[in-house]
Structures are given as C-alpha cells and as structure tokens.
Design an enzyme around this catalytic site. Structure first.
Site, PDB file in Angstrom:
ATOM      1  N   SER A 174     -22.359  50.016 -71.558  1.00  0.00           N
ATOM      2  CA  SER A 174     -21.312  49.064 -71.174  1.00  0.00           C
ATOM      3  C   SER A 174     -21.926  47.767 -70.684  1.00  0.00           C
ATOM      4  CB  SER A 174     -20.426  49.659 -70.077  1.00  0.00           C
ATOM      5  OG  SER A 174     -21.105  49.618 -68.839  1.00  0.00           O
ATOM      6  N   LYS A 175     -21.164  46.718 -70.874  1.00  0.00           N
ATOM      7  CA  LYS A 175     -21.603  45.382 -70.458  1.00  0.00           C
ATOM      8  C   LYS A 175     -21.816  45.363 -68.942  1.00  0.00           C
ATOM      9  CE  LYS A 175     -21.493  40.759 -70.245  1.00  0.00           C
ATOM     10  NZ  LYS A 175     -22.509  39.878 -70.683  1.00  0.00           N
TER      11      LYS A 175
END
Ligand code: GLU
Length: 488
Positions: free
Chosen positions: A248-249
């Site tokens: 995930s970012k």
C-alpha cells in the site's frame, strides 16, 4: 439469461494514484478479454466526492496509456450516472427490497460499542427494516435524512464458483447487516453503484482483487434484486511485501504506485510481464518467465492464476527490466532514455557535445548493466564533464603510484599519434604504452580509466578514449597529473 458476450472491466477509484495491484488486475482482465474476443471496459468509480481528485483520474488514464493497456469502451464515469443509481435505489425501495434507515451516527456508534463490549461481531441490527409509516413520518418531521439500505436475505448461504478461488460460500449473517446503498445526500455507495454498472454494462466476468470477496457476497443479492444476470467472478490474490503486508501507498510509499516506475525508466512491457508472471505461468511452459503479453493471449486462462498471494520483489522486477532493456535496439533505448538524459544534463545540451552516433555508442556501452533507464545518465556523465573527484580512495591510490605518472605522461606526449576514430586502435595504443613500460592489467588500465572517467570501471577503455577525443583527453590527463603532484 446469462451474458453471452464476454465483457470485463477495470473500475479504479480516483482516490489515489494508479496502484500496482490495479494494474495487475487490469492486465488479467485485458488478457481474458482478448483471449475470448470480448470487450474490455474502463470505468472510473468517482462517487466519493470528498476523496476524489482529478489529478488521480489523469494519472490513472496516463498510467494505462503508458502501459499500452487499451480499452474497447470507456472511460465511463460514475459521477455522470447518478440519475440511474437514484432511480434504481428508488425502485428497490418501492418494491420493498430496500428501505429508509433514519439511524443517526450516534445511534450506530452506540450499537457498535455494545457489540464490542459483548464481544459479538459488529453489525447493523437492521432495526429500521420494518418501520411503520407513522414511525417514518415522525423521523421525517424531526428533519432526519434517511440513508437507503438494501434488505439482505437472512441466514442465506451466498454461493458461487469462483474462477480462481473455487467454490465460495458466505452466509448473509456474516456481512455486517443490511448494507447502505445510498447516502442521505443521494450519493450511491460502492456496493450498489458497482452492481448497477456491472449489470447495466452487461459485464459477464468480474475479475478483481480478493479483498472484495465479502463485497461479492453482498452484491450477488443486489444483482438478483435488480433483475440483472449475475456475472461470473474471479478473485485474484493481492500483492504483498516480503514481510506479509498488503502493498500500500500508505505503508510502502511510492513502490505501490505506477508513477514511480514510469518516472524511473522501467519499460512498460517489462513491468506488465513481471506483474502477470507474479501469479500466472503459461500452461505449456510454466518455467518461462519472459513473455510478451500479446504472445500469451491464446494461452491465458483464469484457472491458472495462483490462489496464494503474490510477493513484490524489486530485484526480480529489475531482472525483467534489464532483460527488456538489453533486448531493444540501441536506437530505441536512446529515444526512451533521452528524457532522463536531458533531465540529468540540463546544463549540457546533449547533442551539442557529441553527434547522435556517439551518443548511441555511449548508451550501448553501459545499457547491459542498468536496471532502469534513469541509471544511464550517471554512467555516461563523465563523457560530458570532468567534475569527478580524483583525490579520494581508490582514485587517489591508483593515481599516486610512480607507474601511473609514467603512463599518463606517456599518453600525454603521444596523443598526436592516436587514431581517435577507431576505438580498437586507441586501446592498442594503451597496450603498446603498457608494453613499453612493462605494465598490464589494472596497473596499466586503472590510472588511465580513473584519469579519464573518474572510475576504474565502465565502458571499454578504447571507446572512452575515442569518444572523448584528443582535447578532452589532454585536459583530463593534465588535471590528473596535477592532482598526483599536489593532491590538495
Ligand atoms: N472501485 C473499486 C476499487 O477500486 C472497484 C472494485 C471492483 O472491481 O469492483 O476497489
């Protein structure tokens, strides 16, 4: 009647940049559509007004374009289809399949608190499912704005044969109660808008990440309630990191977004190959890692997508990228690398110092060793300027020997006899000087390499000499000799 035409879609939400996982899912959809001569549709799920950004939509479209993922229809925008969602939510309400819920946030929080304390799963208890007309009138008179909830059947096993995960069964009682399909302000929620669109767009196969398994169980009864045929589902594994975290970012930064790969000079075909290969191998050649997407379309089969999670592995991606960089012609790499070079050498217009043919030679001499195109500029920088440091570590050591001084002196005196047009001859000249002085190998080459390029490694020495040419060679050798005499 099931949809006979194969129609698939990718439906990103522009609440963030284009995620690697979305690209991977898009690639599976793309391969499936092409294999089955079907249609691939792009739908932008932009109903979340608070979190949507136009720049994300742009990044998503640019990213797919860069990856050469082509769509047959779309982009469709959910924000342009609000009337349809509202109309169908109203229809479900009129038919008694959905209902107005007037619960306030405080009430719902209170419910959750009680459930938590009792250690029972948190769920909406469907308390407004059967309000009397009088109760509804009362809430309305209190100015309460209702959401619309879908009536999930009670205690029903929702079952489907997933093309990747096999037989799945989820009981409706494990789905958190009746889901909200419309917010009080008339904006549809994901689980409703997605069904309306998949139904209305006659999507035959929904291929998406397996984080949506529970959503699918909510969506199937909504498809049925709206009278749409239920698509076939295929839930692909998500991408995890080596420490078993979902990529995930928020947690892993830029590596989760396509943007980074675009900016740093990964080749789109290498990235696509890597992403598909993470969970899919060819039936007749499972060992093969390198494949062009258009060459495997005929062999593509959802059933061969692995159920287990994919693991993000940057060195492996570099291996793919390096392979594709080596496979291209030097002219292609030149064109692809040009923006990176211009960016790195902005003070030195590229072709003002070297003709294109020589630039090609430079790039060709280093590209086999690069993992991405943005590494090229660092490796050929010394052709453009001599700002490298000679007075440190290995460089200083190699240049301060008596032999180094002799070699460099000798070269300086004989530059007139070099044929700079021929790199082999240039190299031979150095070897001849070595013979004269009784030196070879690194004793001979390192001082020359360091004086000319600031490093004891790099492209072929003959090529370095021939491309730099007489004037630059003289300046650099004089500078190196000076640094030996007075290093500080
Ligand atoms: N907008 C949803 C997402 O980005 C789409 C999921 C789906 O494919 O249904 O997760």
């Amino acid at each position: 009647m099931p949809n006979t035409e194969i129609r698939v879609r990718i439906a990103p939400s522009p609440t963030g940049s284009l995620h690697l996982g979305t690209v991977r899912t898009a690639l599976y959809n793309y391969l499936f559509a092409r294999k089955n001569k079907g249609k691939f549709i792009l739908r932008i799920e932009d109903t979340d007004q608070e979190r949507n950004k136009d720049e994300y939509t742009k990044e998503i479209l640019d990213g797919f374009n860069w990856l050469n993922i082509k769509f047959d229809e779309g982009p469709y925008y959910q924000s342009e289809r609000m009337d349809l969602y509202r109309k169908l939510a109203q229809k479900l309400t009129n038919e008694g399949k959905a209902y107005h819920c007037f619960c306030t946030q405080e009430e719902l929080d209170e419910l959750r608190k009680i459930q938590r304390a009792a250690k029972v799963p948190e769920r909406y208890d469907n308390r407004h499912r059967n309000l009397t007309e009088e109760q509804k009138r009362k809430f309305i008179s209190e100015n309460k704005k209702p959401v619309i909830r879908f009536k999930l059947p009670d205690h029903l096993d929702i079952k489907w044969d997933d093309e990747i995960r096999g037989h799945i069964c989820v009981n409706t009682n494990d789905l958190g109660g009746d889901p909200v399909i419309m917010r009080a302000d008339g904006v549809p929620l994901y689980n409703f808008a997605v069904v309306v669109d998949d139904g209305d767009m006659k999507i035959s196969h929904v291929i998406r990440g397996d984080d949506h398994l529970h959503n699918t169980a909510k969506q199937i009864p909504i498809f049925e309630a709206l009278g749409y045929s239920v698509p076939t589902f295929a839930h692909a594994p998500l991408i995890f990191t080596h420490d078993r975290e979902k990529l995930s970012k928020r947690k892993h930064g830029d590596i989760a977004n396509i943007d980074k790969y675009q900016k740093e000079g990964y080749l789109p075909e290498a990235l696509a190959n890597y992403l598909v290969h993470m969970s899919w191998t060819q039936p007749d050649n499972p060992e093969a890692e390198i494949f062009k997407l258009d060459k495997v379309i005929e062999k593509f089969d959802l059933g061969r997508i692995s159920k287990s999670s994919a693991v993000y592995d940057l060195p492996k991606l570099h291996w793919f990228n390096n392979h594709y960089i080596k496979e291209k012609s030097v002219e292609e790499i030149y064109n692809l690398a040009k923006p990176f070079l211009v960016g790195a050498f902005h003070e030195t217009p590229l072709q003002s110092m070297y003709p294109k043919e020589q630039l090609l030679q430079m790039i060709d001499s280093v590209r086999a060793g690069v993992n991405k195109l943005d590494e090229i500029s660092g490796l050929i920088r010394f052709f453009f300027d001599d700002k490298f440091n000679l007075n440190e570590g290995e460089n200083q050591k190699a240049l301060s020997s008596e032999n180094a001084k002799k070699i460099l002196d000798k070269i300086l005196k004989s530059t007139d006899s070099f044929n700079f047009k021929d790199s082999h001859e240039c190299k031979k000249k150095i070897d001849d000087i070595g013979k004269e002085l009784g030196l070879k190998g690194k004793d001979l080459y390192w001082p020359v390499r360091i004086a000319l390029s600031g490093s004891n490694k790099g492209p072929d020495l003959g090529l370095i000499i021939s491309l730099l040419g007489k004037d630059k060679i003289k300046v650099r050798i004089e500078k190196a000799l000076l640094s030996v005499i007075s290093p500080y």
